[in-house]
Design a protein around this motif. Structure first.
Motif, PDB file in Angstrom:
ATOM      1  N   ASN A  52      -2.671   6.553 -14.394  1.00 42.33           N
ATOM      2  CA  ASN A  52      -1.814   5.553 -13.800  1.00 42.33           C
ATOM      3  C   ASN A  52      -1.573   5.975 -12.170  1.00 42.33           C
ATOM      4  OD1 ASN A  52      -1.028   3.443 -15.367  1.00 42.33           O
ATOM      5  ND2 ASN A  52       0.329   5.069 -16.422  1.00 42.33           N
ATOM      6  N   ALA A  53      -1.824   7.294 -11.924  1.00 48.48           N
ATOM      7  CA  ALA A  53      -1.777   7.686 -10.665  1.00 48.48           C
ATOM      8  C   ALA A  53      -3.074   7.134  -9.815  1.00 48.48           C
ATOM      9  CB  ALA A  53      -1.677   9.151 -10.457  1.00 48.48           C
ATOM     10  N   LEU A  54      -4.217   7.215 -10.377  1.00 48.30           N
ATOM     11  CA  LEU A  54      -5.311   6.826  -9.952  1.00 48.30           C
ATOM     12  C   LEU A  54      -5.415   5.301  -9.920  1.00 48.30           C
ATOM     13  CD1 LEU A  54      -8.368   7.309  -8.912  1.00 48.30           C
ATOM     14  CD2 LEU A  54      -9.148   7.165 -11.464  1.00 48.30           C
ATOM     15  N   HIS A  72       4.383   9.612  -7.814  1.00 50.02           N
ATOM     16  CA  HIS A  72       5.421   9.770  -8.724  1.00 50.02           C
ATOM     17  C   HIS A  72       4.632   9.990 -10.152  1.00 50.02           C
ATOM     18  CE1 HIS A  72       8.913   8.662 -11.301  1.00 50.02           C
ATOM     19  NE2 HIS A  72       7.807   7.911 -11.955  1.00 50.02           N
ATOM     20  N   PHE A  73       3.659   8.923 -10.479  1.00 49.05           N
ATOM     21  CA  PHE A  73       3.075   9.319 -11.761  1.00 49.05           C
ATOM     22  C   PHE A  73       2.202  10.676 -11.960  1.00 49.05           C
ATOM     23  CE2 PHE A  73       2.511   4.698 -11.641  1.00 49.05           C
ATOM     24  CZ  PHE A  73       3.269   4.239 -12.765  1.00 49.05           C
ATOM     25  N   ARG A  74       1.682  11.077 -10.514  1.00 50.57           N
ATOM     26  CA  ARG A  74       0.973  12.520 -10.402  1.00 50.57           C
ATOM     27  C   ARG A  74       1.904  13.552 -11.077  1.00 50.57           C
ATOM     28  NH1 ARG A  74      -2.463  14.505  -5.748  1.00 50.57           N
ATOM     29  NH2 ARG A  74      -4.102  15.555  -7.083  1.00 50.57           N
ATOM     30  N   ALA A  99       0.902  -1.236   0.216  1.00 44.16           N
ATOM     31  CA  ALA A  99      -0.060   0.144   0.041  1.00 44.16           C
ATOM     32  C   ALA A  99       0.887   1.325   0.009  1.00 44.16           C
ATOM     33  CB  ALA A  99      -0.793   0.005   1.003  1.00 44.16           C
ATOM     34  N   GLN A 100       1.958   1.306   0.824  1.00 47.57           N
ATOM     35  CA  GLN A 100       2.911   2.474   1.043  1.00 47.57           C
ATOM     36  C   GLN A 100       3.467   2.679  -0.381  1.00 47.57           C
ATOM     37  OE1 GLN A 100       3.105   4.562   3.481  1.00 47.57           O
ATOM     38  NE2 GLN A 100       4.254   5.729   2.038  1.00 47.57           N
ATOM     39  N   SER A 101       3.887   1.511  -1.102  1.00 49.12           N
ATOM     40  CA  SER A 101       4.627   1.603  -2.423  1.00 49.12           C
ATOM     41  C   SER A 101       3.741   2.085  -3.374  1.00 49.12           C
ATOM     42  CB  SER A 101       5.085   0.235  -2.699  1.00 49.12           C
ATOM     43  OG  SER A 101       6.089  -0.062  -1.823  1.00 49.12           O
ATOM     44  N   TYR A 102       2.560   1.742  -3.416  1.00 54.01           N
ATOM     45  CA  TYR A 102       1.516   2.158  -4.370  1.00 54.01           C
ATOM     46  C   TYR A 102       1.349   3.657  -4.147  1.00 54.01           C
ATOM     47  CZ  TYR A 102       0.551  -2.033  -6.970  1.00 54.01           C
ATOM     48  OH  TYR A 102       0.542  -3.136  -7.810  1.00 54.01           O
TER      49      TYR A 102
END
Length: 94
Positions: free
Chosen positions: A62-64, A53-55, A44-47
């Motif tokens: 990809n952020a969503l 990062h994507f944002r 969860a923390q990695s996501y």
């Protein structure tokens, strides 16, 4: 449509960050279930980090997805008893 996507990215990032702050591991850390809880929390923390990062790169889709996957790890862990989470509210489906 882009405004809706960005609103969802904001909402799901906040949801995941808040859920990470509320979820407390239940099993002892030196047990297989404790290790599973740690792995769920780490995913969860990695996501959350991936989503941010994507944002930063204006990749809202990809952020969503990353924020959603991260929350799913926590929510699934809560459902099977790996985390103590609030019984009511909007953070978890338990």
């Amino acid at each position: 449509m882009a405004a809706d996507l960005h609103e969802k990215v904001d909402r799901y990032e906040g949801l995941l960050a808040e859920a990470l702050g509320e979820a407390e591991r239940l099993p002892p850390p030196d047990t297989p279930l404790g290790e599973a809880a740690a792995e769920c929390e780490e995913m969860a923390q990695s996501y959350l980090e991936d989503g941010r990062h994507f944002r930063e790169r204006d990749d809202a889709v990809n952020a969503l997805a990353a924020f959603s996957y991260g929350h799913a790890w926590l929510d699934a862990g809560a459902r099977i008893g790996l985390f103590d989470v609030p019984d009511s509210g909007h953070l978890f489906t338990v």
